[in-house]
Every structure is written in structure tokens, then in C-alpha cells.
Enzyme design. Structure first.
Site, PDB file in Angstrom:
ATOM      1  N   GLU A 184      23.037  72.336  31.658  1.00 26.27           N
ATOM      2  CA  GLU A 184      21.588  72.199  31.548  1.00 26.27           C
ATOM      3  C   GLU A 184      20.925  73.163  32.526  1.00 26.27           C
ATOM      4  O   GLU A 184      20.974  72.942  33.735  1.00 26.27           O
ATOM      5  CB  GLU A 184      21.164  70.773  31.871  1.00 26.27           C
ATOM      6  N   ASP A 241      25.948  68.845  34.295  1.00 29.07           N
ATOM      7  CA  ASP A 241      24.696  68.119  34.329  1.00 29.07           C
ATOM      8  C   ASP A 241      23.739  68.841  35.286  1.00 29.07           C
ATOM      9  O   ASP A 241      24.112  69.224  36.393  1.00 29.07           O
ATOM     10  CB  ASP A 241      24.958  66.697  34.830  1.00 29.07           C
TER      11      ASP A 241
END
Length: 989
Positions: free
Chosen positions: A614, A577
Site C-alpha cells: 500500500e 501493509d
């Protein structure tokens, strides 16, 4: 129970467990560099979109150093007003106190200076401001300002610092580039720095006449890394005869361990640990095993300007009681923690020859089975649901696995806040009652919102402790269930041919400060694990309480945790993340550590563990301000994947942060306008052609060096083609570094995006074709395709753009295929109310809702596309050189037919020596993507006189339209039906 411990335990356990969870929105599907994720798990949803234009406006700030116990990611307007009101109320109280006490309470300095090595302090003060500078320390946190403006009082020690004319060392400016211009001050070698870091510390500057001109606190991560970087054992270490506990806490003044009688019983005994170079440890008998414990830590907390006695879980916990109230002292390697044949699982792992063979299916654990009646009701929504091999959900995954799917990506499954582990505390809605409301009603969302902090649903991007499975997914949150059942889940998925990816969230923590049950790391070493700004306030751009992997022990904890999941749970991959908020160095250390694992030594083949994340570049880490970060551009050449938002935005249109009606390549831009003005006809035609360029680079692995004839007719590398925000489209060095996707858990589902952007009178049949066409572009691209669970069955969340806390109702995933969950009410107002006028008429229109036949037809065609991908290695090229040599695009340049992409992939033909043969069945592949609402017939002379024929899978497809695709060799003519991806192959003789 000793009164002191009893009071501490009350503070630890009774601070609200269900904290205000900041919103989350775009993640994998999330943000682009031009607009990082509109995520609900953070206040970043609004902030991320604005950073490029107005970095200073990213988030409202809290009061200085008020970093604590609620865990909120950023102060709202209401919170800020409340804080101001509290300050006003406190002023008369402070004024009424005795002078010395009033001075101490008022003395809450920021932290603008950095103790960066044992001998150097950095501070941004000029010669004129600081004729002399002194360091003050108070072990009892008694520092206060002299009423006569003559400096600091209440100190135990005072050290005069000398200016360092050479400035900050290169090692410091490399680690902390954002303070490279600060002045350096030398700490005398006679100073006992190891003792001082345990104290309240400030530095003060004085003018030539002896009056103090400035005072500020110190940020300590630099000196802690310099003096106390540690590579030895941490957590609980078991031997045959003993148990050793180790806690890294160099700023702590005292540390004890409190043992409890079970997960909820009273304190049994409290034992003091001994310190050696910042590590506190104790050795006890083996029968400590299976006890529950907490650390009691005496430590100075700058957020409170006090030395606090806190209770905290073990940062290296491998077991927990419900809600993390206590750490369970468990030997995770003992036989009783293992399912049958667990140690042999390495032999059962699905085959993976290359990372280029990966296809990923992103799945939330609760979504998978919460509504699956073929799973026992006591197992629904949890780890055990995956062990029901004959359930509807597992049969669905088996179908996808048989077609070629390789990996299931599970949303966070470690211990997170936002869901109570104790099921009897959950509140749930009556779904039968909600089903009675109209499809465009606001009653459903009101019912969900009323209980959302007490229901069993949250995506889980609220990390508390990284190393233990989440208790709410286990049959019993206390004891061994969560460990055993997690292992059973991995085992069950592996046995149907699917590897398991774990979604890890190392970029932020749910809360900070000395109290609050969901604060752990910041309790123990205040201000170290979190990243702070130049005033000492905790950065919140990543959601809340950003972590600082540039600090040695944070980096170490991340890598150690990954190894824990890889070795102890045999996880096959990790999705990071907000990887851009993690330093590249940490990502590379993680990769090398995982790849060093071997079956002989660890029971794991680390060479098959894939990493991706990400790579958004925003906030305080943007443009490498905190060091080289894990952003898209920086990760090129590492073999670590990042999400390709360029391709997503080109296919869907706009981005997740713009107007939801913006159309893209598949959703009708230029070809079937929806009425939202995106420019005149020439503008939209040019935009469509530009999107085609972006998609073609994505189909070629998003390579920065891939050369494409762009829509202008120029030959350009991928890195020379730019997004509308001026960023390079191509940024990878290898196809395995791009994750190609059009939807993920963040933002609207693919079907919902299409339903918003397409012309309102487009039929549901056509929307189904667009859904499949977008998925086909992912499945037939070079790189790694990524699908949000339900893309293949037209999944809807009733157009909820951020369902992180929208309950089972809006997140329903139906593997009986009876419904796609469209039209179950207006989505929650928190993130969607502004768009309700667009959403409501669509939900109320019966022609938008697919029938079961639509769902089944799309599923069957999706399976066909997966089979086509795995029918030829030409769709899964593993190197940049192979991709550049074999992949070519036709119908390019100014004369290209709008809305059509033609891609060819060449293999060795006629024993051509310049190219190795990869495919034993096909020597040539051509894929035509026709997004037009009409059939296209086009001649491509370069592809004439070939023995191309429709792919056998499509010849036998249940889709009557795709079967009408045709190729005429004489002219190189391709005839492709509307909104269809047709695949032609040249069989080998």
C-alpha cells in the site's frame, strides 16, 4: 520462583491479553493518497481521509510520553477525559508527598531534543533562549527540577554542550530531514556516550543569569545507530555443541535470561548475559534446545520515568508458547520441524516466468475454512485446512488455479494480538439462532459485538512478533505445531499450482511501554523501534505505535524477518501493509536481499519472490518528511508493486471515504443515475469520461509515460492526467508495478459496493453482470490483477465496510455456493451505523439476494475471463516499451460513446520487423468493455478489414449474452451486449 521474577511474570502475563483493537478499514482496497485506508485496524480510518486538508487534526494526542501498555492507537474522547480526571486526582497526592519525591514524580518532560550522533545533539532552541546548554544523566532516573529555578538536580553527570556553528551534518539531515533546521550542540569527546544512553537524560538551557529557560528529554535512535548499528547474529544461534543467545539492547543496564519449566511452568533458572557494544549474549549447552524463556531487562523507560525491570520475548523468536507468553528455543531447521519432502519444495514450486504473469487472490486464513463442512471440525479456520485436498475450499482454489490464478495472498499469519491462541477460551455465537433473525435486524451484530474480543476472529493487523506463525491458526499453540502446519499449508498450496504471498505489517506495533504481554520491542529498547513526533510522543497515523524503519536496527529487523519467512517457510511473495510508512531504502534492501536467495544456497529461488504494498502517502511520512518513503510515486522504477486506487475509484465511483452512493463507471454514473446528486447531466457525463481516462491508463499498466487521447481530445501522458484531488493517475514505470483491484478485505465487498451504488430497481441479474464486468477489467488489464476472495462468487458481508472484527458470521465465505452471505443482519454499528438507513432497506429487499444459480454463473464466467487472460501473453506485457507500443485505445476524445472502452493489443503481423512476436496463436486482440445498460453498436474504422472473431472461450461460454457479441469487418463494427466485456481475437493463419 524468586519473588522479584514472580511479580514481573505476573505483570507480564496478566496484563489484559485481549486489547482494545483499533478499527481497520481500507487497505489493499484501502486508502488512496487522497484518503488513506478507512481501516479498522487503526484509528487511521477517520484520520487518513483528512490529512491532506488538516494534518494537525489527524489524531488526538495522549498525555506527554504516555506511550504505553494498552496498545491503543489513539486516545478517544473518553480516554482523554479519563486521563484528565486521573491527573486531577493525582495532584493532591503529589502535593502531599515529600518535596523531593513530588518533584521527581512531576518531572515528566517531553523529548524535543535529538541525540543524533555520538558527538551531536540537535535541539530547536534559539540563541536568545539558550545562553548555555547542558546534558544531564541519572542512572537511577532521579532527575528533578531545582525548586529555586537553578536547573536540574539528582544527576550523576552533567555535561556542558557547545554550539556547533557548522550546524547539523548532511548525514544527519538526510536521515532526519524534519529536524534539519535545528541547532547543533557538540558533545565533548571525553564523554562516555555508551554509558550515558543507559540513563535518564535531559538537556536544559540557561539564560545569561544562570536560570534555566527550558528542559526536555532526548530521543536516542540517532546516537544508537551511530554507535551500536550491528550486523552480527541475533536471536538464538545453534551449533552442534552449543546454543548462543544474542539480544540487541544498548540502553539496557542489565539483561538476564529466565528459563521456565515448559510453556506454563515455573522459573527453572535465571542467568545473566554479558554485553559487548550494545549486544547482550550468553552461551549454553545444546540441551537448552526446546526450553521456554524470557529476557529480564533493566532499562530506563521514558513512558514511566523510571528504570524498570521488564520481561520480554526475544524479538528474533522463532517459536512461542500460547499468546506469546514465552519464547520457545527451537532450531527451526531441525528435521523434526519439517513436513515430508519439505527440503524439495523448491522443485515443486509452480512455474513463474515473469512477474507480469501473476494474478493474486487475497484470502483470510479463517475465512477459508471456518464454514467448510468438508474439512475436519478440528482443522477448520486454521493452517491445516489447506491440507484437505478434496475439501470444497481446496477444490475451489484448484479450479481458479487451473484457469490461471497464480498466487494466494494470506492476510496476517504471524503472531498478532486480538485473538486468544487457546481455543478453549473462545466464545462463539449460535449461528442457528442468528439465522432466525430478519435480514435487516440489528440483533445479529449485537450478538457479534458482545463477544468480539473473545471470539476467534480478527484480521490480524495487530503485530506483536513478526517472526512466528500465529498460534490460534495451529492445532496446538505450544511446541512445533504452528511451524510444521504453516509449512504444510505452503506446501499444499504450491502443489495445486498456487504460490503463497504473506501479508506483513511492519509499519506499526500493537502496543508499547514496559509492561503488557503484547509489547516486546519497546520494552527492550524504549523509544527506538517506534517513530516519535517532535515532542517525543509516539506517532499513530499508521494505526498505533508506528515503527521507524529509518532507524538502522528496525530496517535490519524487517529485512531479517522477510528472509526468515522466505527461507524457513518458503513464502513466495510479500504484501506490505501501509508500505508508504516504510522507507524506500528498507524496501529496496528487502528486495535485493530476497532476490539474492538461491536454490543451491538457501533452497529458495529469490528471483521469483514478488513484493507489493500500500503506497499511500499520509501522516508524518507524507511528502518525504521522514525521508524517501515507499509511496506510490516514490516506488516507480523499483519493480515493487503498489495498489492502484485510481482504477478502483473510477470503476466503483467516489472513494471508500465519501458518500457510499457516489456512482462510478460501472455502477451507473450518468447512464443510470441512482438519485444521489453528483451534478447535472453535463457534469456527470464529464465525470464518466474522466473516469474512462483513469481506467484506460490503468488498463495500460498505469504507466506514467503512456500517452492517451483523453476525453478532451488532448494527447496526455498518464502522469499528466489527474485525479479529482490533483494527483497523477499514471505513476508506474513498468506494468509489474501496479496492482489493479476493485475490492479487497478493507471496505465493502465488490458485490456490496454495487448493491449500494446502483439504482435500487436494478435486478440482481444486472448486478451480477456488473460484478463480473468490474472483475473482467482487472483480469484483462496490463499489470497484476488482484481479487478479494469471493469476488468471483458474489461475496457479501451484509454491506459491512470494515469486517476486521466482525466474526465468522459477517465474514462467511461459502465454497458450497449455497449463499453469498447477503442479508445476514445489519453490519456492526461501530463502523456502519451511520449508513444503516441506506443498508436496511436493501438487505430487506428479497430482489437483492442472489440465488445459487447466480453465484455459479458468475463463477463460471470469472473462470472464463481468467482463461482468456492466460490464453495470450498480450494480456501480460512485462515492459513499459511493449505496453506503449502495443496497447491502443479507440472510442476516445470528445466524440466517444459514453460507457464504452475499446482496447486493442497488437502483436507482430506479417513478420513486421518493428515488433517482436509474442503470441503464437493470435496476432491481434480487441477488448470492448460496455458498461451501458443496453447493447452498443459502434464503428471503429481503424479496426476495419481485420479477421477478428469472438474469443473461443466466449464462443463456448454459458453466458448467452456474451455469445451475441459480433464484429463486422467491412465497417469495423462491434456489437456488444449490455454490461459485457467482449474479447475479439485475430487468429494466426
Amino acid at each position: 520462583m524468586p519473588m522479584q521474577v514472580n511479580m514481573l511474570l505476573h505483570r507480564h502475563l496478566n496484563s489484559p491479553f485481549t486489547l482494545p483493537i483499533p478499527p481497520r478499514s481500507s487497505s489493499s482496497s484501502s486508502a488512496s493518497p487522497r484518503g488513506p485506508p478507512a481501516r479498522a485496524h487503526s484509528a487511521r480510518s477517520a484520520a487518513l481521509r483528512t490529512w491532506r486538508r488538516a494534518p494537525a487534526a489527524a489524531l488526538p494526542r495522549k498525555a506527554p510520553m504516555a506511550v504505553g501498555d494498552t496498545g491503543a492507537s489513539a486516545g478517544t474522547a473518553v480516554e482523554n477525559q479519563a486521563a484528565e480526571a486521573i491527573q486531577v486526582l493525582l495532584l493532591p497526592l503529589v502535593a502531599s508527598l515529600p518535596p523531593l519525591l513530588a518533584l521527581r514524580i512531576a518531572f515528566m518532560p517531553d523529548a524535543r531534543a535529538y541525540w543524533v550522533t555520538s558527538s551531536i545533539i540537535a535541539w530547536n532552541v534559539s540563541d536568545q533562549e539558550a545562553s548555555s546548554v547542558c546534558l544531564y544523566a541519572s542512572r537511577g532516573a532521579a532527575l528533578h527540577l531545582s525548586p529555586s529555578n537553578r536547573g536540574i538536580q539528582g544527576y550523576d553527570s552533567k555535561v556542558e554542550l557547545q554550539p556547533e556553528q557548522a550546524g547539523l551534518p548532511e548525514s544527519v539531515t538526510e536521515k532526519f530531514p524534519f529536524i534539519s533546521s535545528y541547532r547543533a550542540f557538540r558533545v565533548p569527546s571525553s564523554v562516555d556516550a555508551a554509558s550515558l544512553v543507559k540513563c535518564q537524560l535531559v538537556v536544559a538551557s540557561f539564560s545569561a543569569d544562570g536560570k534555566h529557560t527550558d528542559v526536555t528529554g532526548l530521543q536516542l535512535p540517532g546516537v544508537l545507530d551511530d554507535m551500536f548499528a550491528y550486523t552480527g547474529p541475533l536471536g538464538a544461534v545453534f551449533s552442534e555443541e552449543a546454543v548462543n543467545l544474542h539480544l540487541w539492547a544498548p540502553t539496557a543496564q542489565e539483561v538476564s535470561v529466565c528459563f521456565f519449566d515448559g510453556p506454563v511452568g515455573p522459573v527453572l533458572e535465571t542467568l545473566q548475559l554479558k554485553e559487548s557494544n550494545g549486544v547482550w549474549s550468553i552461551t549454553g549447552p545444546r540441551d537448552w534446545e526446546n526450553r521456554y524463556y524470557l529476557y529480564e531487562v533493566d532499562v530506563y523507560h521514558p513512558s514511566k520515568v523510571l528504570v524498570e525491570k521488564v520481561l520480554a520475548d526475544d524479538p528474533y523468536a522463532r517459536g512461542l508458547s500460547a499468546n506469546g507468553e514465552r519464547t520457545w528455543l527451537v532450531d527451526i531447521n531441525c528435521e523434526s520441524m519439517k513436513p515430508p519432502s519439505w527440503d524439495e519444495l523448491a522443485d515443486e514450486k509452480p512455474k513463474l516466468d515473469s512477474f507480469s504473469d501473476i494474478t493474486i487472490y487475497e484470502l483470510h486464513i479463517r475465512d477459508f475454512s471456518a464454514h467448510d463442512s468438508t474439512v475436519d471440525c478440528n482443522s477448520r479456520g486454521g493452517f491445516q485446512a489447506f491440507t484437505y485436498q478434496d475439501s470444497a475450499g481446496m477444490q475451489h482454489l484448484q479450479k481458479l488455479s487451473d484457469a490461471g490464478l497464480t498466487h494466494v495472498h494470506l492476510l496476517p499469519s504471524f503472531h498478532f494480538a486480538g485473538v486468544d491462541d487457546i481455543k478453549s477460551n473462545w466464545k462463539c455465537v449460535d449461528e442457528c439462532e442468528l439465522a432466525k433473525f430478519p435480514p435487516g435486524s440489528d440483533m445479529q451484530q449485537a450478538a457479534i459485538a458482545a463477544i468480539k474480543e473473545e471470539d476467534p476472529y480478527n484480521w490480524g493487523y495487530n503485530p506483536v512478533l513478526w517472526g512466528v506463525p500465529k498460534g490460534s491458526y495451529a492445532s496446538n499453540p505450544d511446541g512445533p505445531s504452528r511451524i510444521i502446519e504453516y509449512r504444510q499449508m505452503v506446501q499444499a498450496l504450491n502443489r495445486i499450482g498456487l504460490r503463497v504471498v504473506m501479508d506483513v505489517v511492519y509499519n506499526h506495533l500493537n502496543s508499547s511501554g514496559p509492561f503488557g504481554i503484547t509489547s516486546v520491542l519497546d520494552k527492550i529498547v524504549p523509544g527506538y523501534y517506534v517513530r516519535r513526533d517532535i515532542k517525543g510522543q509516539i506517532e499513530n497515523s499508521a494505526a498505533m505505535n508506528n515503527t521507524a524503519s529509518e532507524h538502522f536496527m528496525v530496517d535490519r529487523l524487517i529485512v531479517d524477518d522477510l528472509l526468515n519467512w522466505a527461507v524457513n517457510y518458503k513464502v513466495d511473495g510479500f504484501r506490505f501493509d501501509l508500505m508508504g510508512h516504510i522507507m524506500k531504502r528498507t524496501m529496496m534492501r528487502a528486495k535485493y536481499a530476497l532476490q539474492s536467495l538461491t536454490r543451491d544456497a538457501h533452497g529458495v529461488d529469490g528471483s521469483n519472490i514478488y513484493l507489493y504494498g500500500e503506497g499511500w502517502d499520509f501522516g508524518e511520512v507524507a511528502r518525504n518528511q521522514r525521508g524517501i518513503n515507499g509511496s506510490q510515486l516514490n516506488m516507480s522504477g523499483t519493480g515493487i508493486g503498489s495498489f492502484n486506487d485510481r482504477m478502483r475509484d473510477a470503476i466503483n465511483g467516489g472513494n471508500p471515504f465519501g458518500n457510499p452512493l457516489q456512482q462510478g463507471f460501472t455502477t451507473g454514473l450518468f447512464l443510470q443515475p441512482n438519485g444521489f446528486y453528483q451534478g447535472n447531466e453535463a457534469d456527470t457525463r464529464a465525470a464518466l469520461a474522466t473516469y474512462a481516462d483513469h481506467i484506460q491508463i490503468g488498463l495500460a499498466g498505469n504507466l506514467r509515460d503512456y500517452v492517451l487521447i483523453s476525453h478532451t481530445g488532448e494527447a496526455k501522458k498518464g502522469s499528466e492526467i489527474y485525479t479529482f484531488d490533483g494527483l497523477p493517475v499514471g505513476y508506474t514505470s513498468s506494468p509489474i508495478e501496479t496492482i489493479n483491484y476493485v475490492s479487497a478485505h478493507d471496505n465493502e465487498t465488490l458485490f456490496d459496493v454495487i448493491s449500494l451504488k446502483t439504482l435500487t430497481n436494478v435486478s440482481v441479474d444486472e448486478r451480477c453482470r456488473i460484478n463480473l464486468l468490474a472483475s473482467s477489467m482487472m483480469a484483462l488489464s496490463q499489470g497484476i490483477p488482484f481479487f478479494h476472495a469471493g469476488d468471483e462468487i458474489l461475496r457479501s458481508k451484509s454491506i459491512d465496510r470494515d469486517s476486521y472484527n466482525s466474526g465468522d458470521w459477517f465474514n462467511k465465505l461459502d465454497f458450497s455456493y449455497e449463499t453469498n452471505n447477503w442479508g445476514v443482519g445489519l453490519p456492526p454499528s461501530e463502523k456502519n451505523e451511520d449508513n444503516w438507513p441506506l443498508i436496511k432497506p436493501r438487505l430487506e429487499n428479497p430482489f437483492f439476494k442472489p440465488a445459487k444459480r447466480h453465484i455459479l454463473a458468475v463463477l463460471e464466467s470469472f473462470v472464463d475471463v481468467l482463461k482468456i487472460r492466460y490464453s495470450s501473453p498480450l494480456f501480460r506485457l512485462s515492459t513499459s516499451s511493449d505496453t506503449k507500443q502495443r496497447v491502443q485505445f479507440h472510442n476516445t476524445g470528445p466524440s466517444a460513446i459514453p460507457g464504452v472502452i475499446v482496447m486493442s493489443i497488437e502483436d507482430a503481423r506479417n513478420d513486421s520487423p518493428q515488433m517482436a512476436q509474442l503470441d503464437a496463436n493470435f496476432s491481434y486482440v480487441v477488448v470492448v468493455f460496455n458498461v451501458c445498460p443496453h447493447e452498443v453498436s459502434m464503428d471503429i474504422p481503424a479496426l476495419a478489414s481485420m479477421a477478428l472473431e469472438l474469443h473461443p472461450v466466449q464462443v463456448n461460454s454459458s453466458d448467452a449474452l456474451v455469445r451475441q457479441s459480433a464484429y463486422e469487418a467491412a465497417t469495423g463494427r462491434f456489437i456488444v451486449p449490455r454490461r459485457t466485456a467482449s474479447v475479439f481475437v485475430e487468429p494466426r493463419c
